[in-house]
Design an enzyme around this catalytic site. Structure first.
Site, PDB file in Angstrom:
ATOM      1  N   ARG A  63       0.817  -1.210   0.000  1.00  0.00           N
ATOM      2  CA  ARG A  63       0.000   0.000   0.000  1.00  0.00           C
ATOM      3  C   ARG A  63       0.856   1.269   0.000  1.00  0.00           C
ATOM      4  O   ARG A  63       0.369   2.340  -0.310  1.00  0.00           O
ATOM      5  CB  ARG A  63      -0.966  -0.010   1.189  1.00  0.00           C
ATOM      6  CG  ARG A  63      -2.212   0.851   0.927  1.00  0.00           C
ATOM      7  CD  ARG A  63      -3.254   0.777   2.040  1.00  0.00           C
ATOM      8  NE  ARG A  63      -2.722   1.108   3.318  1.00  0.00           N
ATOM      9  CZ  ARG A  63      -2.472   0.263   4.309  1.00  0.00           C
ATOM     10  NH1 ARG A  63      -2.751  -1.031   4.171  1.00  0.00           N
ATOM     11  NH2 ARG A  63      -1.967   0.674   5.436  1.00  0.00           N
ATOM     12  N   TYR A 116     -16.321  15.797 -15.660  1.00  0.00           N
ATOM     13  CA  TYR A 116     -16.664  14.387 -15.529  1.00  0.00           C
ATOM     14  C   TYR A 116     -17.746  14.226 -14.457  1.00  0.00           C
ATOM     15  O   TYR A 116     -17.662  14.814 -13.385  1.00  0.00           O
ATOM     16  CB  TYR A 116     -15.392  13.618 -15.150  1.00  0.00           C
ATOM     17  CG  TYR A 116     -15.528  12.136 -15.203  1.00  0.00           C
ATOM     18  CD1 TYR A 116     -15.678  11.471 -16.417  1.00  0.00           C
ATOM     19  CD2 TYR A 116     -15.508  11.380 -14.039  1.00  0.00           C
ATOM     20  CE1 TYR A 116     -15.801  10.095 -16.458  1.00  0.00           C
ATOM     21  CE2 TYR A 116     -15.635  10.004 -14.076  1.00  0.00           C
ATOM     22  CZ  TYR A 116     -15.773   9.373 -15.291  1.00  0.00           C
ATOM     23  OH  TYR A 116     -15.904   8.012 -15.333  1.00  0.00           O
ATOM     24  N   ASP A 188      -7.520  18.638 -14.387  1.00  0.00           N
ATOM     25  CA  ASP A 188      -7.724  17.285 -14.895  1.00  0.00           C
ATOM     26  C   ASP A 188      -7.442  17.376 -16.392  1.00  0.00           C
ATOM     27  O   ASP A 188      -8.224  17.921 -17.161  1.00  0.00           O
ATOM     28  CB  ASP A 188      -9.162  16.833 -14.614  1.00  0.00           C
ATOM     29  CG  ASP A 188      -9.454  15.429 -15.154  1.00  0.00           C
ATOM     30  OD1 ASP A 188      -8.725  14.985 -16.071  1.00  0.00           O
ATOM     31  OD2 ASP A 188     -10.417  14.800 -14.680  1.00  0.00           O
ATOM     32  N   LYS A 213      -7.531   6.112 -19.633  1.00  0.00           N
ATOM     33  CA  LYS A 213      -7.866   6.597 -20.976  1.00  0.00           C
ATOM     34  C   LYS A 213      -6.639   6.554 -21.902  1.00  0.00           C
ATOM     35  O   LYS A 213      -6.184   5.488 -22.234  1.00  0.00           O
ATOM     36  CB  LYS A 213      -8.476   7.996 -20.859  1.00  0.00           C
ATOM     37  CG  LYS A 213      -9.532   8.135 -19.731  1.00  0.00           C
ATOM     38  CD  LYS A 213     -10.774   7.326 -20.007  1.00  0.00           C
ATOM     39  CE  LYS A 213     -11.757   7.279 -18.832  1.00  0.00           C
ATOM     40  NZ  LYS A 213     -12.125   8.556 -18.227  1.00  0.00           N
TER      41      LYS A 213
HETATM   42  C1  LIG Z   1     -12.661   8.911 -17.032  1.00  0.00           C
HETATM   43  C2  LIG Z   1     -12.384  10.223 -16.458  1.00  0.00           C
HETATM   44  C3  LIG Z   1     -12.183  10.372 -15.085  1.00  0.00           C
HETATM   45  C4  LIG Z   1     -12.315   9.222 -14.117  1.00  0.00           C
HETATM   46  O1  LIG Z   1     -11.297   8.276 -14.317  1.00  0.00           O
HETATM   47  P1  LIG Z   1     -11.471   6.717 -13.938  1.00  0.00           P
HETATM   48  O2  LIG Z   1     -10.150   6.144 -14.310  1.00  0.00           O
HETATM   49  O3  LIG Z   1     -12.613   6.192 -14.752  1.00  0.00           O
HETATM   50  O4  LIG Z   1     -11.764   6.654 -12.490  1.00  0.00           O
HETATM   51  C5  LIG Z   1     -11.908  11.636 -14.605  1.00  0.00           C
HETATM   52  N1  LIG Z   1     -11.815  12.695 -15.424  1.00  0.00           N
HETATM   53  C6  LIG Z   1     -11.996  12.588 -16.754  1.00  0.00           C
HETATM   54  C7  LIG Z   1     -11.880  13.800 -17.607  1.00  0.00           C
HETATM   55  C8  LIG Z   1     -12.290  11.346 -17.315  1.00  0.00           C
HETATM   56  O5  LIG Z   1     -12.484  11.237 -18.627  1.00  0.00           O
END
Ligand SMILES: *Cc1c(COP(=O)(O)O)cnc(C)c1O
Length: 397
Positions: A63, A116, A188, A213
């Site tokens: 962890r 998101y 983000d 992604k």
């Molecule tokens: C998919 C996404 C998230 C969340 O990510 P996960 O890996 O699915 O938890 C956050 N911000 C954006 C812009 C995303 O496309």
């Protein structure tokens, strides 16, 4: 871009392949070994004491980190021109742990709209229960952003480009306002990837990615990351060791493998998406196309200035209603219908029927989601094939 911080002179492709990796791995393996282990052994009590007294550097328990995870973190930090990085089990784990590490009761957060869905929920619903106040302001409206700042504001959080409308936030302006008010900035940057945008170079404090992604890129892993200055990352790492949203070593291994081709994939996805946006923009059955390469995009000039590519997601409105958009989605033969984005396979979806399914049309409009909106995550297929496919699907709309 006078305020840009100097970055590693090496190009993004060289960094994707080599950054964060020691020249020599265990047993001369060329790949970063996958250390699929949850704990680490100590030779004797002396070694244990040396570890806790920081006389030696070594692992302790899963962890608190794993060598495969560390390589991924260093690679991500290098790509985003940051001092250090931290990997999580998902993008949402990165977002929630980072915010929990920075905020405390009575704090206030400014977040830009069009984000998101789960980020919006965490900010507006979950954090509220812990005594954190949140103001949501339109992305790109700097007067509203500045108005929203209070003495208790700790963080401005924004996506750029945003999901799903590809709004682009002027990072230099955001940093200027935040610095005046001594507020931390978090971007983000999932939609951009470090190939298209490096917010740290504009003075942003922390950059988050859903590594699920583009960074992973093959729709086969879940991970999230945050990069920034050493003290901030250390503090978040400390909380991660408590809350436990750590990535599995295998996910870190897959991520390192995926990032090797990041620059190549993103270049192709930028190119494909730009062509598709151009095609859709001149089609009579398509209304607004939300893609930053287009002169009609509200932040086209900002995107051109602060990004080196416009990304692989094209959002657009089909002339007609919910069903018109569904006919287009169902008529496509190459992209698959699925949530997520950024992988080598093209994906297509209607946000109204995916992330926002359980809301009514009115509730969706309140959060800016139109029924006829389609989000196309462009993969690495041949642009001509993707366009021909959209063209045939549009005949059925
Ligand atoms: C998919 C996404 C998230 C969340 O990510 P996960 O890996 O699915 O938890 C956050 N911000 C954006 C812009 C995303 O496309």
């Amino acid at each position: 871009m006078a305020k840009k911080r100097a970055r590693d002179k090496r190009g993004a492709s060289t960094q994707s392949v080599h950054a964060g990796e020691p020249r020599v791995h265990a047993l001369n393996s060329i790949t970063t070994p996958l250390l699929q282990t949850s704990t680490y052994t100590f030779a004797d009590t002396q070694e244990l004491c040396d570890h806790f007294e920081h006389r030696i550097e070594r692992e302790e328990y899963g962890r608190y980190g794993n060598p495969t995870q560390r390589v991924a973190e260093k690679k991500l930090a290098a790509l985003d021109s940051a001092e250090d990085g931290l990997l999580f089990s998902s993008g949402m784990a990165a977002i929630t742990t980072t915010l929990f590490a920075i905020l405390s009761r009575g704090a206030h957060v400014v977040v830009t709209a069009d984000a998101y869905r789960r980020t919006r929920q965490f900010l507006n619903q979950t954090l509220g229960r812990y005594g954190v106040d949140v103001s949501t302001v339109p992305a790109g409206d700097f007067d509203r952003i500045e108005e929203a700042i209070r003495p208790t504001t700790r963080v401005i959080f924004s996506e750029s480009p945003t999901n799903p409308y590809n709004r682009v936030v002027d990072l230099e302006r955001l940093v200027e306002i935040a610095k005046q008010h001594r507020v931390k900035t978090i971007i983000d940057s999932t939609f951009a990837t470090p190939i298209n945008q490096r917010p740290i170079e504009f003075g942003i404090d922390l950059v988050i990615h859903s590594a699920t992604k583009y960074l992973g890129g093959h729709n086969d892993l879940m991970a999230g990351s945050v990069v920034g200055s050493q003290p901030l990352i250390d503090a978040i790492r400390e909380l991660q060791g408590i809350t436990g949203a750590v990535p599995d070593p295998f996910a870190a291994y897959l991520l390192i493998r995926g990032i090797k081709t990041l620059a190549l994939r993103v270049a192709r996805q930028n190119e494909n998406a730009e062509k598709i946006a151009g095609f859709l923009n001149s089609h009579t059955k398509i209304g607004v196309v939300h893609y930053p390469s287009l002169a009609s995009h509200p932040e086209h000039k900002i995107a051109k200035r602060q990004m080196t590519g416009f990304g692989g997601v094209v959002s657009f409105e089909v002339e007609g209603d919910l069903d018109s958009a569904s006919r287009l989605v169902d008529g496509c033969k190459i992209p698959r219908i699925a949530p997520s984005l950024g992988g080598v396979e093209s994906l297509i979806e209607q946000p109204a029927l995916m992330s926002f399914y359980e809301l009514t049309t009115e509730e969706r409009l309140q959060v800016g989601i139109k029924d006829n909106l389609v989000r196309y995550s462009v993969g690495i297929e041949d642009a001509d094939d993707l366009i021909a496919d959209l063209d045939q699907a549009l005949t059925g709309v």
